[in-house]
Design an enzyme around this catalytic site. Sequence first.
Site, PDB file in Angstrom:
ATOM      1  N   LYS A  13       0.981  -1.233   0.055  1.00 34.69           N
ATOM      2  CA  LYS A  13      -0.108   0.013  -0.076  1.00 34.69           C
ATOM      3  C   LYS A  13       0.862   1.294  -0.024  1.00 34.69           C
ATOM      4  O   LYS A  13       2.060   1.151   0.251  1.00 34.69           O
ATOM      5  CB  LYS A  13      -1.000   0.057   1.209  1.00 34.69           C
ATOM      6  CG  LYS A  13      -2.011  -1.170   1.140  1.00 34.69           C
ATOM      7  CD  LYS A  13      -2.905  -0.982   2.448  1.00 34.69           C
ATOM      8  CE  LYS A  13      -4.086  -2.081   2.386  1.00 34.69           C
ATOM      9  NZ  LYS A  13      -4.854  -2.063   3.702  1.00 34.69           N
ATOM     10  N   TYR A  53     -12.315  -1.687  -3.895  1.00 33.54           N
ATOM     11  CA  TYR A  53     -13.100  -1.860  -2.408  1.00 33.54           C
ATOM     12  C   TYR A  53     -14.564  -1.888  -2.571  1.00 33.54           C
ATOM     13  O   TYR A  53     -15.435  -1.409  -1.665  1.00 33.54           O
ATOM     14  CB  TYR A  53     -12.529  -0.855  -1.566  1.00 33.54           C
ATOM     15  CG  TYR A  53     -11.440  -0.779  -1.239  1.00 33.54           C
ATOM     16  CD1 TYR A  53     -10.870  -1.685  -0.507  1.00 33.54           C
ATOM     17  CD2 TYR A  53     -10.295   0.161  -1.307  1.00 33.54           C
ATOM     18  CE1 TYR A  53      -9.498  -2.008   0.318  1.00 33.54           C
ATOM     19  CE2 TYR A  53      -9.012   0.099  -0.752  1.00 33.54           C
ATOM     20  CZ  TYR A  53      -8.674  -1.004  -0.062  1.00 33.54           C
ATOM     21  OH  TYR A  53      -7.260  -1.073   0.345  1.00 33.54           O
ATOM     22  N   ASN A 116      -1.646  -0.062   7.307  1.00 33.27           N
ATOM     23  CA  ASN A 116      -1.460  -1.448   7.536  1.00 33.27           C
ATOM     24  C   ASN A 116      -0.440  -2.060   6.426  1.00 33.27           C
ATOM     25  O   ASN A 116      -0.526  -3.197   6.542  1.00 33.27           O
ATOM     26  CB  ASN A 116      -2.539  -2.251   8.113  1.00 33.27           C
ATOM     27  CG  ASN A 116      -3.492  -2.504   6.969  1.00 33.27           C
ATOM     28  OD1 ASN A 116      -3.275  -2.200   5.940  1.00 33.27           O
ATOM     29  ND2 ASN A 116      -4.508  -2.976   7.317  1.00 33.27           N
ATOM     30  N   HIS A 119      -1.994  -5.415   1.434  1.00 33.68           N
ATOM     31  CA  HIS A 119      -3.215  -6.119   1.106  1.00 33.68           C
ATOM     32  C   HIS A 119      -3.013  -7.251   0.464  1.00 33.68           C
ATOM     33  O   HIS A 119      -2.204  -7.583  -0.362  1.00 33.68           O
ATOM     34  CB  HIS A 119      -4.051  -5.144   0.163  1.00 33.68           C
ATOM     35  CG  HIS A 119      -5.213  -6.015  -0.266  1.00 33.68           C
ATOM     36  ND1 HIS A 119      -6.878  -6.032   0.202  1.00 33.68           N
ATOM     37  CD2 HIS A 119      -5.436  -6.532  -1.503  1.00 33.68           C
ATOM     38  CE1 HIS A 119      -7.250  -6.799  -0.612  1.00 33.68           C
ATOM     39  NE2 HIS A 119      -6.667  -7.117  -1.400  1.00 33.68           N
ATOM     40  N   GLU A 132      -9.450  -9.679  -8.187  1.00 37.43           N
ATOM     41  CA  GLU A 132      -8.333  -8.546  -7.991  1.00 37.43           C
ATOM     42  C   GLU A 132      -7.172  -8.785  -8.900  1.00 37.43           C
ATOM     43  O   GLU A 132      -6.676  -7.806  -9.426  1.00 37.43           O
ATOM     44  CB  GLU A 132      -7.883  -8.787  -6.431  1.00 37.43           C
ATOM     45  CG  GLU A 132      -8.913  -8.422  -5.375  1.00 37.43           C
ATOM     46  CD  GLU A 132      -8.528  -8.606  -3.914  1.00 37.43           C
ATOM     47  OE1 GLU A 132      -9.091  -7.657  -3.132  1.00 37.43           O
ATOM     48  OE2 GLU A 132      -7.365  -9.356  -3.779  1.00 37.43           O
TER      49      GLU A 132
END
Length: 160
Positions: A13, A53, A116, A119, A132
């Site tokens: 990310k 998302y 975080n 992904h 994805e």
Amino acid sequence: MSHHDERTFVMAKPDAVQRGVVGEIVSRLEGKGLKMVAGKFVQIDEELAHEHYGEHEDKPFFDGLVEFITSGPVFAMVWEGADATRQVRRMMGATDAQEAQPGTIRGDLGNDLGHNLIHGSDHEDEGANEREIDLFFDEDELVDWEQGTATWVYEDADDH
């Protein structure tokens, strides 16, 4: 790709890119014996973020997700290996980095829930990987190659 292997989508990310830990993330996945079959450094736009998302569209944190994932470039990848999706999920650690175990990517490198670092496709969501991967990569961007170390990674590598 042998019948034992599966492909899984992974993304470093914007915070991972900004903090310069993309290499560390790649190293850990390589060290586990997984094989990268695609990688792309990309700036996600609003449209792609909404597609990625989409399942969270009606949740209160949706706008924050979109804002964060479009805030800087990401490194999108496809990794291959035995039970790859579950392996990557285990290596990532808990979603909230403060809860993540030491030894996991988030546990060692992350500090909070929002930032975080990584992904990975959800192994419990049938079809998440394919969805994805298709979102970020064309079929001809996935490279099929023979990993020389496979016989040292898996006991039954002849089957791989």
